[in-house]
Design a protein around this motif. Structure first.
Motif, PDB file in Angstrom:
ATOM      1  N   ARG A 170       3.218  -2.770   3.930  1.00 23.49           N
ATOM      2  CA  ARG A 170       3.705  -2.274   5.088  1.00 23.49           C
ATOM      3  C   ARG A 170       3.806  -3.880   5.954  1.00 23.49           C
ATOM      4  O   ARG A 170       2.893  -4.652   5.998  1.00 23.49           O
ATOM      5  CB  ARG A 170       2.539  -1.565   6.042  1.00 23.49           C
TER       6      ARG A 170
ATOM      7  N   ASP B  16       7.817   0.014   2.081  1.00 25.08           N
ATOM      8  CA  ASP B  16       6.742   0.166   2.829  1.00 25.08           C
ATOM      9  C   ASP B  16       5.718   0.712   2.031  1.00 25.08           C
ATOM     10  O   ASP B  16       5.614   0.366   0.716  1.00 25.08           O
ATOM     11  CB  ASP B  16       7.219   1.292   4.017  1.00 25.08           C
ATOM     12  N   TYR B  17       5.028   1.700   2.427  1.00 28.13           N
ATOM     13  CA  TYR B  17       3.678   2.238   1.843  1.00 28.13           C
ATOM     14  C   TYR B  17       4.132   2.784   0.694  1.00 28.13           C
ATOM     15  O   TYR B  17       5.317   3.566   0.614  1.00 28.13           O
ATOM     16  CB  TYR B  17       2.959   3.270   2.661  1.00 28.13           C
ATOM     17  N   ILE B  18       3.606   2.726  -0.571  1.00 26.83           N
ATOM     18  CA  ILE B  18       3.912   3.165  -1.908  1.00 26.83           C
ATOM     19  C   ILE B  18       2.885   4.256  -2.351  1.00 26.83           C
ATOM     20  O   ILE B  18       1.518   3.825  -2.377  1.00 26.83           O
ATOM     21  CB  ILE B  18       4.268   2.238  -2.988  1.00 26.83           C
ATOM     22  N   GLY B  19       3.225   5.288  -2.690  1.00 21.59           N
ATOM     23  CA  GLY B  19       2.190   6.275  -2.958  1.00 21.59           C
ATOM     24  C   GLY B  19       1.599   6.072  -4.451  1.00 21.59           C
ATOM     25  O   GLY B  19       2.456   4.943  -5.094  1.00 21.59           O
ATOM     26  N   ASP B  20       0.580   6.726  -4.787  1.00 23.30           N
ATOM     27  CA  ASP B  20       0.026   6.203  -5.969  1.00 23.30           C
ATOM     28  C   ASP B  20       0.868   6.431  -7.383  1.00 23.30           C
ATOM     29  O   ASP B  20       0.930   5.480  -8.172  1.00 23.30           O
ATOM     30  CB  ASP B  20      -1.316   6.963  -6.551  1.00 23.30           C
ATOM     31  N   GLU B  21       1.594   7.489  -7.361  1.00 29.08           N
ATOM     32  CA  GLU B  21       2.568   7.699  -8.616  1.00 29.08           C
ATOM     33  C   GLU B  21       3.754   6.656  -8.566  1.00 29.08           C
ATOM     34  O   GLU B  21       4.084   6.048  -9.695  1.00 29.08           O
ATOM     35  CB  GLU B  21       3.171   9.076  -8.424  1.00 29.08           C
ATOM     36  N   ASP B  22       4.441   6.327  -7.283  1.00 30.85           N
ATOM     37  CA  ASP B  22       5.291   5.345  -7.409  1.00 30.85           C
ATOM     38  C   ASP B  22       4.674   3.748  -7.726  1.00 30.85           C
ATOM     39  O   ASP B  22       5.486   3.282  -8.209  1.00 30.85           O
ATOM     40  CB  ASP B  22       6.090   5.451  -5.916  1.00 30.85           C
ATOM     41  N   LEU B  23       3.425   3.766  -7.246  1.00 32.38           N
ATOM     42  CA  LEU B  23       2.989   2.483  -7.230  1.00 32.38           C
ATOM     43  C   LEU B  23       2.981   2.169  -8.874  1.00 32.38           C
ATOM     44  O   LEU B  23       2.917   1.216  -9.256  1.00 32.38           O
ATOM     45  CB  LEU B  23       1.628   2.360  -6.820  1.00 32.38           C
ATOM     46  N   GLN B  24       2.470   3.268  -9.719  1.00 35.24           N
ATOM     47  CA  GLN B  24       2.101   3.174 -11.137  1.00 35.24           C
ATOM     48  C   GLN B  24       3.418   2.721 -11.705  1.00 35.24           C
ATOM     49  O   GLN B  24       3.631   2.050 -12.713  1.00 35.24           O
ATOM     50  CB  GLN B  24       1.461   4.373 -11.809  1.00 35.24           C
TER      51      GLN B  24
END
Length: 169
Positions: free
Chosen positions: A21, A48-56
């Motif tokens: 962010r 911006d903020y990335i969820g866990d799945e997208d971050l992986q």
């Protein structure tokens, strides 16, 4: 911005993704700075903020993960990236060296030259990039909830039996 020091070839072959962010009040100054360094939206992607799945997915697909923080609590982003098999470089301050455990992967976060040289080394030297991936994956094994629990239990047992304090004398 260290990316401006990188060669045109490297910049044309790689896209920098800034994840996290960014306060909307800071964005105008950031965009102005990008313009001063002759960078535009093709050179840097802001997410911006990335969820866990997208971050992986990001960790698994990035060529290089860079953590330039100079005041990191633990260095969890570096650890997560290393566990995912990403090549990781980071600042030589705070807890990051303890997490990365590879002096060759560290840079001075306050020096554009230091950061850019380490990025260039990783992106142009396949052996170095490979060694970052291998050492990172191996070093990440030292950080697990199971190991943490085992160490805590062992410490509690030693505290209960009184052997913990004897080792300190």
């Amino acid at each position: 911005f260290p990316v401006t020091i990188l060669s045109r070839k490297i910049r044309s072959e790689h896209q920098l993704v800034l994840a996290g962010r960014i306060d909307s009040s800071e964005m105008p100054d950031l965009l102005k700075t990008l313009g001063a360094y002759h960078l535009d939206s093709k050179d840097i992607v802001f997410v911006d903020y990335i969820g866990d799945e997208d971050l992986q997915t990001l960790y698994y697909t990035c060529k290089l993960f860079i953590l330039p923080s100079w005041h990191e609590g633990f260095g969890l982003p570096a650890l997560e990236a290393m566990k995912s098999g990403a090549a990781v470089i980071g600042s030589n301050t705070s807890s990051i060296p303890e997490v990365i455990q590879n002096t060759e992967a560290l840079f001075d976060p306050l020096s554009i030259d230091s950061i850019s040289h380490k990025i260039e080394e990783a992106l142009t030297n396949p052996q170095f990039l490979s060694s970052l991936k291998l050492s990172g994956k191996e070093n990440a094994k030292q950080f697990s909830w199971d190991l943490c629990a085992q160490r805590a239990i062992k410490t509690f047992e030693r505290l209960h039996t009184g052997t913990l304090y004897r080792d300190w004398e």
